[in-house]
Scaffold this motif. Structure first.
Motif, mmCIF file in Angstrom:
data_model
loop_
_atom_site.group_PDB
_atom_site.id
_atom_site.type_symbol
_atom_site.label_atom_id
_atom_site.label_comp_id
_atom_site.label_asym_id
_atom_site.label_seq_id
_atom_site.Cartn_x
_atom_site.Cartn_y
_atom_site.Cartn_z
ATOM 1 N N THR A 75 0.832 -1.205 0.000
ATOM 2 C CA THR A 75 0.000 0.000 0.000
ATOM 3 C C THR A 75 0.864 1.252 0.000
ATOM 4 O OG1 THR A 75 -1.889 -1.072 1.066
ATOM 5 C CG2 THR A 75 -1.677 1.307 1.382
ATOM 6 N N LEU A 76 1.956 1.229 0.754
ATOM 7 C CA LEU A 76 2.872 2.366 0.762
ATOM 8 C C LEU A 76 3.427 2.635 -0.633
ATOM 9 C CD1 LEU A 76 4.577 4.490 2.304
ATOM 10 C CD2 LEU A 76 6.250 2.672 2.726
ATOM 11 N N LEU A 77 3.823 1.578 -1.342
ATOM 12 C CA LEU A 77 4.382 1.762 -2.686
ATOM 13 C C LEU A 77 3.304 2.211 -3.678
ATOM 14 C CD1 LEU A 77 6.787 -1.321 -2.970
ATOM 15 C CD2 LEU A 77 7.403 1.056 -2.566
ATOM 16 N N ARG A 78 2.107 1.677 -3.564
ATOM 17 C CA ARG A 78 1.045 2.010 -4.522
ATOM 18 C C ARG A 78 0.474 3.405 -4.309
ATOM 19 N NH1 ARG A 78 -0.850 -3.279 -3.489
ATOM 20 N NH2 ARG A 78 -2.422 -2.392 -2.089
ATOM 21 N N HIS A 79 0.331 3.801 -3.054
ATOM 22 C CA HIS A 79 -0.402 5.037 -2.761
ATOM 23 C C HIS A 79 0.448 6.116 -2.098
ATOM 24 C CE1 HIS A 79 -4.024 2.953 -3.902
ATOM 25 N NE2 HIS A 79 -3.796 2.010 -3.005
ATOM 26 N N GLY A 80 1.670 5.776 -1.697
ATOM 27 C CA GLY A 80 2.483 6.752 -0.998
ATOM 28 C C GLY A 80 2.006 6.958 0.431
ATOM 29 N N SER A 81 2.448 8.056 1.048
ATOM 30 C CA SER A 81 2.127 8.324 2.441
ATOM 31 C C SER A 81 1.941 9.811 2.648
ATOM 32 C CB SER A 81 3.247 7.814 3.356
ATOM 33 O OG SER A 81 3.162 8.380 4.652
ATOM 34 N N ALA A 82 0.786 10.186 3.224
ATOM 35 C CA ALA A 82 0.563 11.592 3.562
ATOM 36 C C ALA A 82 1.527 12.030 4.656
ATOM 37 C CB ALA A 82 -0.884 11.794 4.005
ATOM 38 N N PHE A 83 1.746 11.173 5.639
ATOM 39 C CA PHE A 83 2.618 11.522 6.749
ATOM 40 C C PHE A 83 4.054 11.753 6.285
ATOM 41 C CE2 PHE A 83 5.626 10.070 10.048
ATOM 42 C CZ PHE A 83 5.342 10.969 11.063
ATOM 43 N N LEU A 84 4.534 10.879 5.412
ATOM 44 C CA LEU A 84 5.914 10.971 4.926
ATOM 45 C C LEU A 84 6.052 11.891 3.710
ATOM 46 C CD1 LEU A 84 6.936 7.199 5.224
ATOM 47 C CD2 LEU A 84 7.461 9.054 6.825
ATOM 48 N N GLU A 85 4.919 12.422 3.241
ATOM 49 C CA GLU A 85 4.914 13.302 2.078
ATOM 50 C C GLU A 85 5.551 12.627 0.866
ATOM 51 O OE1 GLU A 85 5.832 17.537 2.891
ATOM 52 O OE2 GLU A 85 6.092 16.925 4.978
ATOM 53 N N LEU A 86 5.111 11.398 0.635
ATOM 54 C CA LEU A 86 5.606 10.595 -0.480
ATOM 55 C C LEU A 86 4.455 10.236 -1.401
ATOM 56 C CD1 LEU A 86 7.957 8.099 1.408
ATOM 57 C CD2 LEU A 86 8.673 10.015 -0.020
ATOM 58 N N GLY A 87 4.693 10.351 -2.700
ATOM 59 C CA GLY A 87 3.722 9.897 -3.672
ATOM 60 C C GLY A 87 3.947 8.440 -4.016
ATOM 61 N N ILE A 101 12.749 4.853 3.484
ATOM 62 C CA ILE A 101 12.152 5.917 4.294
ATOM 63 C C ILE A 101 11.073 5.344 5.209
ATOM 64 C CG2 ILE A 101 10.752 8.020 4.204
ATOM 65 C CD1 ILE A 101 12.194 8.676 1.548
ATOM 66 N N GLY A 102 10.231 4.499 4.651
ATOM 67 C CA GLY A 102 9.179 3.893 5.465
ATOM 68 C C GLY A 102 9.733 3.071 6.609
ATOM 69 N N TYR A 103 10.728 2.225 6.328
ATOM 70 C CA TYR A 103 11.328 1.398 7.381
ATOM 71 C C TYR A 103 11.838 2.258 8.534
ATOM 72 C CZ TYR A 103 11.677 -2.303 3.747
ATOM 73 O OH TYR A 103 11.429 -3.228 2.772
ATOM 74 N N SER A 104 12.406 3.413 8.215
ATOM 75 C CA SER A 104 13.024 4.249 9.250
ATOM 76 C C SER A 104 12.011 4.803 10.239
ATOM 77 C CB SER A 104 13.795 5.411 8.602
ATOM 78 O OG SER A 104 12.903 6.392 8.086
ATOM 79 N N GLN A 105 10.724 4.732 9.884
ATOM 80 C CA GLN A 105 9.676 5.284 10.740
ATOM 81 C C GLN A 105 8.789 4.207 11.368
ATOM 82 O OE1 GLN A 105 9.496 8.661 11.368
ATOM 83 N NE2 GLN A 105 11.423 8.665 10.244
ATOM 84 N N TRP A 298 1.052 6.993 12.458
ATOM 85 C CA TRP A 298 0.926 7.271 11.021
ATOM 86 C C TRP A 298 0.674 6.003 10.224
ATOM 87 C CZ3 TRP A 298 3.921 5.604 6.862
ATOM 88 C CH2 TRP A 298 5.088 4.882 7.181
ATOM 89 N N LEU A 299 1.160 4.880 10.726
ATOM 90 C CA LEU A 299 0.960 3.616 10.022
ATOM 91 C C LEU A 299 -0.522 3.260 9.948
ATOM 92 C CD1 LEU A 299 3.906 1.794 11.772
ATOM 93 C CD2 LEU A 299 3.773 2.213 9.312
ATOM 94 N N VAL A 300 -1.269 3.637 10.970
ATOM 95 C CA VAL A 300 -2.711 3.391 10.979
ATOM 96 C C VAL A 300 -3.434 4.412 10.101
ATOM 97 C CG1 VAL A 300 -4.774 3.239 12.427
ATOM 98 C CG2 VAL A 300 -2.584 2.347 13.270
#
Length: 515
Positions: A75-87, A101-105, A298-300
């Motif tokens: 889901t992170l790769l497909r949709h990015g993250s609002a919290f991490l400001e990633l597309g 980046i995701g792993y670090s958080q 943020w993961l939730v």
């Protein structure tokens, strides 16, 4: 803890020249957390905890993050993250960067992520059009980054069950780099995983002790198709995880046994299973209701983690010693792993614990129907005189076929993971196809996980994680991997480097029928 003692321990940590900056920070944070009062439990539960009959695995007095988190990285790769400001990731470089980046958080008890996801499935959509040379270069940099950024052997990646370019390249990099991180499991399916892929993984074990081999159909049957193998060899639902891992020392329970076997099975075990469950429940409620992790992570909010996929892990260890003690009361001299009467009692004890755990409701554990998962806990560095999980004592292991026949029936009872480390001598190197057959045969007869180790490389499989012998030799000067300190303790206390090696003989390759 009184303030002077707190200050003394803090000063010892700050002044320890063997610790890295990150290790000091983590130890100071743990010290601060443990200055708080733990979740309230009954006097009987507190006494069992104090006497080490039950153990909270030193997760900390104030649970504020789950022990194990399995984020939905797809889901992170497909949709990015609002919290991490990633597309959304659009190519391999973006996918690798997004994952790092995701792993670090991602939090955990160790401070590092315990699960990196199904890396081949995550990355395979991004490698079309990437040459083998470029794939090697980019994945090599990624693999090095994992070891240097997350220096903890409990950081675990999964491959399989399908063959893939990414999976093959990952095995090649493991043989080239000889790193501690990541720990690695290969999911094996008899219909989907080709023998030459399993053999590739076997030859990787010869070099660096990795990967574990996991019975994929068995795992899917227990956990569903979306699961991960994390930390040592713990198996949980992806997108969820485990709030806590609390364990019961079966040896200590057996030491309090007198009289008939029925009193052990029907009185002592229920009493201490309930006390362990009480401790688990207190810790879960603190995490969910007081620390409110699932309300603010943020993961939730980004849809990577879901409370309804969470459960908890009820661990057991010291089975071998418990069996000997109970049989001694019956006037029977028999050893687990060597005598049928002992093996039969072991299965009887585990079946009883499984029944009790399955009958006990547990809050916020919808990931397993409101119950805890049973787990064979593979020991910690401070364990003395007690065998990890449901294993045969180190150095007393029988020949290969007897070993497999003893342990295989136990594996069906442990959906959250059970592992037995088989030590092979160098006949395995000369017979890699026979090792493949051992793995296939073990899975056919009901083993959940096959892990083996060779003495001739630089790696020692401690519980489910690895350390390098060369790192242990320098431990007095410190260690970059925090897990090396734990491994040094286990080698000193439990002598896990002295497992009895087994010969691999080509005509003795079938594990035989389970009891």
């Amino acid at each position: 803890m009184e303030l002077p003692e707190l200050r003394r321990q803090a000063r010892d940590i700050v002044d320890d020249p063997t610790l890295t900056f990150r290790q000091r920070m983590h130890r100071l944070a743990t010290l601060a957390e443990n200055s708080l009062e733990p979740p309230e439990v009954s006097a009987a539960c507190a006494e069992a905890l104090d006497k080490r009959i039950i153990c909270d695995m030193y997760e900390g007095n104030a649970p504020h993050r789950p022990r194990y988190l399995l984020p939905d990285y797809a889901t992170l790769l497909r949709h990015g993250s609002a919290f991490l400001e990633l597309g959304p990731a659009t190519d391999l470089d973006e996918a690798l960067t997004t994952l790092l980046i995701g792993y670090s958080q991602v939090p955990s008890i160790t401070g590092y992520p315990v699960w990196l996801g199904d890396l081949d499935a995550l990355l395979e959509p991004y490698v079309e059009g990437v040459s083998d040379e470029e794939l090697h270069r980019r994945l090599r940099l990624f693999w090095i980054s994992l070891d240097r950024m997350f220096p903890d052997a409990f950081t675990h990646a999964n491959l399989g069950p399908d063959d893939s370019r990414v999976g093959r390249m990952a095995l090649r990099l493991e043989r080239e780099l000889l790193q501690v991180v990541p720990n690695l499991s290969l999911k094996v399916d008899p219909e989907r995983t080709p023998d030459d892929y399993v053999r590739d993984a076997v030859e990787t074990v010869f070099a660096c002790g990795k990967p574990h081999f996991v019975n994929h159909p068995m795992m899917v049957g227990d956990l569903g198709p979306a699961y991960g193998v994390v930390s040592c060899y713990n198996s949980l639902v992806a997108g969820g995880g485990s709030h806590t891992l609390t364990r019961l020392n079966l040896r200590e329970v057996a030491l309090r046994h007198e009289g008939e076997r029925t009193s052990f099975l029907d009185e002592l075990l229920p009493r201490y299973v309930e006390l362990t469950a009480e401790l688990m429940e207190a810790r879960i409620r603190h995490l969910v209701e007081e620390a409110r992790f699932f309300e603010h992570s943020w993961l939730v909010t980004d849809g990577l983690l879901h409370l309804d996929r969470y459960a908890a892990m009820f661990g057991v260890y010291g089975l071998a010693e418990a069996v000997s003690i109970v049989l001694e009361h019956e006037g029977v001299d028999a050893r687990y792993g060597h005598d049928d009467v002992a093996d039969e009692l072991a299965l009887q004890i585990l079946t009883r614990v499984h029944e009790l755990v399955a009958a006990r409701p547990m809050p916020y554990c919808e990931g397993n129907g409101g119950r805890a998962f049973l787990h064979s806990q593979s020991g910690i560095d401070s364990d003395v005189g007690v065998t990890a999980g449901c294993r045969i004592p180190v150095g007393d292991e029988p020949d290969l076929l007897r070993h497999l026949r003893t342990i295989t029936p136990n594996h069906a009872l442990f959906p959250a993971g059970i592992s037995d480390v088989l030590a092979f001598d160098d006949t395995a190197r000369r017979n890699p196809d026979a090792v493949v057959d051992v793995i296939r045969g073990a899975f056919r007869t009901g083993m959940r996980d096959v892990t083996f180790n060779l003495d001739s490389n630089d790696f020692i499989r401690i519980t489910g994680y690895l350390v390098r012998k060369s790192d242990l030799a320098r431990i007095e000067q410190g260690a970059r991997h925090d897990s090396t300190f734990l491994g040094a303790g286990s080698v000193a206390q439990s002598h896990v480097d002295r497992r009895a090696p087994k010969r691999i003989v080509a005509h003795e390759i079938d594990a035989g029928p389970a009891r």
